[in-house]
Design a protein around this motif. Structure first.
Motif, short mmCIF file in Angstrom:
data_model
loop_
_atom_site.label_atom_id
_atom_site.label_comp_id
_atom_site.label_asym_id
_atom_site.label_seq_id
_atom_site.Cartn_x
_atom_site.Cartn_y
_atom_site.Cartn_z
N GLU A 56 0.84 -1.20 0.00
CA GLU A 56 0.00 0.00 0.00
C GLU A 56 0.87 1.26 0.00
O GLU A 56 0.57 2.26 -0.66
N LEU A 57 1.98 1.18 0.80
CA LEU A 57 2.83 2.36 0.95
C LEU A 57 3.53 2.74 -0.36
O LEU A 57 3.79 3.92 -0.61
N THR A 58 3.82 1.78 -1.19
CA THR A 58 4.51 2.08 -2.45
C THR A 58 3.64 2.96 -3.37
O THR A 58 4.15 3.73 -4.17
N TYR A 59 2.31 2.85 -3.24
CA TYR A 59 1.41 3.69 -4.07
C TYR A 59 0.89 4.89 -3.31
O TYR A 59 0.07 5.65 -3.78
N TYR A 60 1.32 5.03 -2.08
CA TYR A 60 0.74 6.06 -1.21
C TYR A 60 1.33 7.43 -1.50
O TYR A 60 2.54 7.59 -1.60
N SER A 61 0.35 8.41 -1.63
CA SER A 61 0.77 9.81 -1.76
C SER A 61 -0.14 10.60 -0.82
O SER A 61 -1.36 10.62 -1.00
N PRO A 62 0.43 11.23 0.21
CA PRO A 62 -0.38 11.88 1.25
C PRO A 62 -1.39 12.89 0.68
O PRO A 62 -2.48 13.06 1.23
N ASN A 63 -1.05 13.53 -0.43
CA ASN A 63 -1.97 14.57 -0.95
C ASN A 63 -3.07 13.98 -1.83
O ASN A 63 -4.17 14.47 -1.84
N PHE A 69 -5.94 5.09 1.16
CA PHE A 69 -4.86 4.36 1.85
C PHE A 69 -5.31 3.88 3.24
O PHE A 69 -5.12 2.72 3.61
N ILE A 70 -5.96 4.83 3.95
CA ILE A 70 -6.42 4.48 5.32
C ILE A 70 -7.45 3.35 5.24
O ILE A 70 -7.44 2.39 6.03
N GLN A 71 -8.35 3.48 4.26
CA GLN A 71 -9.39 2.44 4.07
C GLN A 71 -8.74 1.07 3.86
O GLN A 71 -9.11 0.07 4.51
N ASN A 72 -7.75 1.08 2.99
CA ASN A 72 -7.07 -0.20 2.69
C ASN A 72 -6.35 -0.76 3.91
O ASN A 72 -6.34 -1.97 4.15
N LEU A 73 -5.75 0.16 4.68
CA LEU A 73 -5.06 -0.29 5.90
C LEU A 73 -6.04 -0.95 6.86
O LEU A 73 -5.77 -2.00 7.45
N THR A 78 -8.23 -5.91 9.51
CA THR A 78 -9.47 -6.56 9.98
C THR A 78 -9.17 -8.00 10.41
O THR A 78 -8.49 -8.74 9.69
N GLY A 79 -9.66 -8.33 11.60
CA GLY A 79 -9.47 -9.72 12.10
C GLY A 79 -8.20 -9.88 12.91
O GLY A 79 -8.04 -10.88 13.61
N HIS A 80 -7.27 -8.94 12.85
CA HIS A 80 -6.02 -9.05 13.64
C HIS A 80 -6.18 -8.24 14.92
O HIS A 80 -5.76 -7.09 15.00
N HIS A 81 -6.83 -8.86 15.94
CA HIS A 81 -7.22 -8.09 17.13
C HIS A 81 -6.05 -7.64 17.99
O HIS A 81 -6.08 -6.58 18.58
N HIS A 82 -5.04 -8.45 18.04
CA HIS A 82 -3.94 -8.09 18.96
C HIS A 82 -2.77 -7.50 18.20
O HIS A 82 -1.64 -7.56 18.66
N LEU A 83 -3.06 -6.93 17.04
CA LEU A 83 -1.99 -6.43 16.19
C LEU A 83 -2.02 -4.89 16.14
O LEU A 83 -3.08 -4.30 16.07
N PHE A 84 -0.84 -4.29 16.24
CA PHE A 84 -0.76 -2.82 16.27
C PHE A 84 0.23 -2.34 15.22
O PHE A 84 1.26 -2.99 14.99
#
Ligand SMILES: Nc1ncnc2c1ncn2[C@@H]1O[C@H](COP(=O)(O)OP(=O)(O)OP(=O)(O)O)[C@@H](O)[C@H]1O
Ligand SMILES: [Mg+2]
Length: 465
Positions: A56-63, A69-73, A78-84
């Motif tokens: 995702e980060l390779t295509y990410y452009s903040p502007n 990007f956030i949606q995809n993240l 999803t489903g990884h409850h103990h993951l940060f």
């Protein structure tokens, strides 16, 4: 007894230690494999998430596409409850972070560079919780560098492993106690009949040597042991009885001539006698002394045989010739009863002690003459059994010896007719015992057969010792 007590204490302890050791190894293996499994699970989870975020980060452009990007993240997480997740750009600006532990702490860690470089993971403690951390660095579309830190909480797994360890520890303790008790009980019940047996054996002494342990009182597996022990007691009792009888017989055999001599001397001393009368009495005493002396030397001979001190003086012997000479020697006796000797067969020369063998054959011949009725024939048969063995059969007609006496005929002081007194024509009853010792010293064997027609003494001798 002491030994058996030692076994009943030592064995359960050994069983307990072995059980304990085996269970410990087993628990260790279970714990280790679970630990490995959970590590692999965490690493796989971290790698899959971090790879997706990198993409995702390779295509990410903040502007341009921040929302997308956030949606995809969010979809990735999803489903990884103990993951940060914690993502920053090279300016130190936070691109994204999940709620939860402050993973910026991990950024300061020197470990971070190492895990990025090696593509590995590390363990960090943040706010008293343990996390497995993975990190990566990616350059985005517009040339920006993003550092991603992903952490998965290990607390639940650690607690599970702890519980598993405690459970297995408890299992080990319970199993060991059960193994200890179980082996104590089984040894007690196995030892019980043996202890009873030992007590019975301990009660056996010279006074009750006739006691036999009843086989019905022991478990089946010990029956053969008890039988063997009872058989040993039979043999011991037999030896003791014979030893006892032997001593009693010697005393008896010595007492009779000494009493005769004492009485005779007392009578002679009561009145004055003529020289001729004294001479006669002394002659008669001399006969008793000679008999006693003969008996003592016979006893010494047997004692030597018992102690294996009889050393035969081996020379070449022509048995036919020797037996013929012995027959001549007994002629005065056979003439008295009009008995004749018949010598049949022949055999090779043998190696032996001439004096001893002469004494043995002489004893058998003198018995044969004593028990053969008048005008009968005593047959001596020589035969060659093999190249190395010869056989001598001395057979005399006469009264059959009862079967029950035959095994004892070679025992010391054994006489078929017990009522017979020493002063009779029969001897002390040690002649055949001496014969047997001599034959056995020559590594031969002797046995006796008797039927209505004759009594036969059969001697087997080796040609060379
Ligand atoms: N040829 C035989 N026929 C019948 N009975 C025999 C014969 N030889 C031995 N016996 C029996 O065996 C017993 C033991 O014999 P053994 O030669 O040992 O003793 P003994 O002749 O009585 O005395 P000893 O030989 O000491 O003078 C004899 O008392 C006799 O009863
Ligand atoms: Mg005899």
């Amino acid at each position: 007894m002491k030994q058996s007590k030692l076994i009943s204490v030592r064995l359960p302890i050994i069983v307990c230690l072995i059980t304990c050791g085996l269970l410990y190894c087993f628990s260790y293996l279970i714990e280790r494999s679970f630990e490995k499994f959970s590590i692999r699970q965490n690493v796989t989870e971290l790698n899959s998430v971090i790879t997706s975020i990198e993409r995702e980060l390779t295509y990410y452009s903040p502007n341009d596409n921040r929302d997308e990007f956030i949606q995809n993240l969010l979809l990735i997480l999803t489903g990884h409850h103990h993951l940060f997740v914690y993502i920053i750009d090279d300016m130190g600006k936070i691109v994204y972070r999940t709620r939860g532990p402050n993973l910026a702490i991990a950024l300061k860690s020197q470990e971070l560079e190492r895990i990025i470089e090696n593509d590995s993971t590390s363990i960090e403690t943040i706010d008293k919780s343990s996390y497995r951390i993975a990190a990566s660095r990616v350059i985005g579309e517009d040339g920006k560098r993003f550092t991603t830190i992903v952490a998965v909480r290990r607390d639940v797994q650690l607690e599970f492993i702890n519980r598993l360890r405690n459970g297995l520890g408890l299992l080990i303790i319970i199993s060991c106690v059960l193994a200890l008790i179980g082996s104590f009980i089984s040894i007690y019940y196995t030892q019980k009949p043996i202890n009873r047996l030992i007590k019975k054996i301990e009660r056996i002494s010279l006074n009750n040597l006739n006691y036999r342990i009843p086989t019905s009182s022991v478990p089946v597996k010990y029956v053969s042991l008890v039988r063997a022990f009872n058989n040993m007691l039979n043999r011991m009792e037999d030896v003791f009885t014979r030893q006892h009888n032997f001593t009693a017989d010697i005393a008896h055999e010595m007492r009779t001539p000494i009493t005769n001599l004492t009485t005779q001397t007392q009578i002679v001393l009561n009145n004055a006698r003529t020289t001729n009368e004294y001479r006669e009495i002394l002659y008669s005493n001399l006969e008793e002394y000679e008999k006693m002396s003969q008996m003592i030397s016979d006893m010494l001979f047997l004692a030597q045989a018992d102690n294996r001190q009889l050393v035969p003086n081996l020379i070449d012997i022509d048995l036919t010739n020797m037996i013929m000479m012995m027959c001549d020697y007994f002629e005065p006796l056979t003439d008295e009863k009009n008995i004749t000797f018949q010598l049949d067969g022949h055999c090779s020369h043998i190696q032996g002690d001439k004096m001893m063998l002469g004494r043995a054959i002489g004893n058998i011949l003198s018995n044969a003459i004593r028990y053969t009725p008048n005008n009968e024939v005593i047959t001596i048969t020589l035969s060659q059994m093999s190249e190395k063995r010869v056989k001598i059969i001395i057979s005399n007609p006469g009264k059959k010896i009862d079967k029950k006496h035959l095994p004892h005929l070679f025992d010391r002081f054994y006489r078929v007719d017990e009522s017979r007194h020493r002063n009779d024509s029969s001897g002390a009853g040690i002649g055949l015992a001496i014969v047997k010792s001599i034959i056995e010293t020559h590594k031969g064997s002797i046995y006796v057969e008797s039927d209505d027609k004759s009594t036969r003494f059969i001697i087997n001798l080796p040609t060379a010792i």
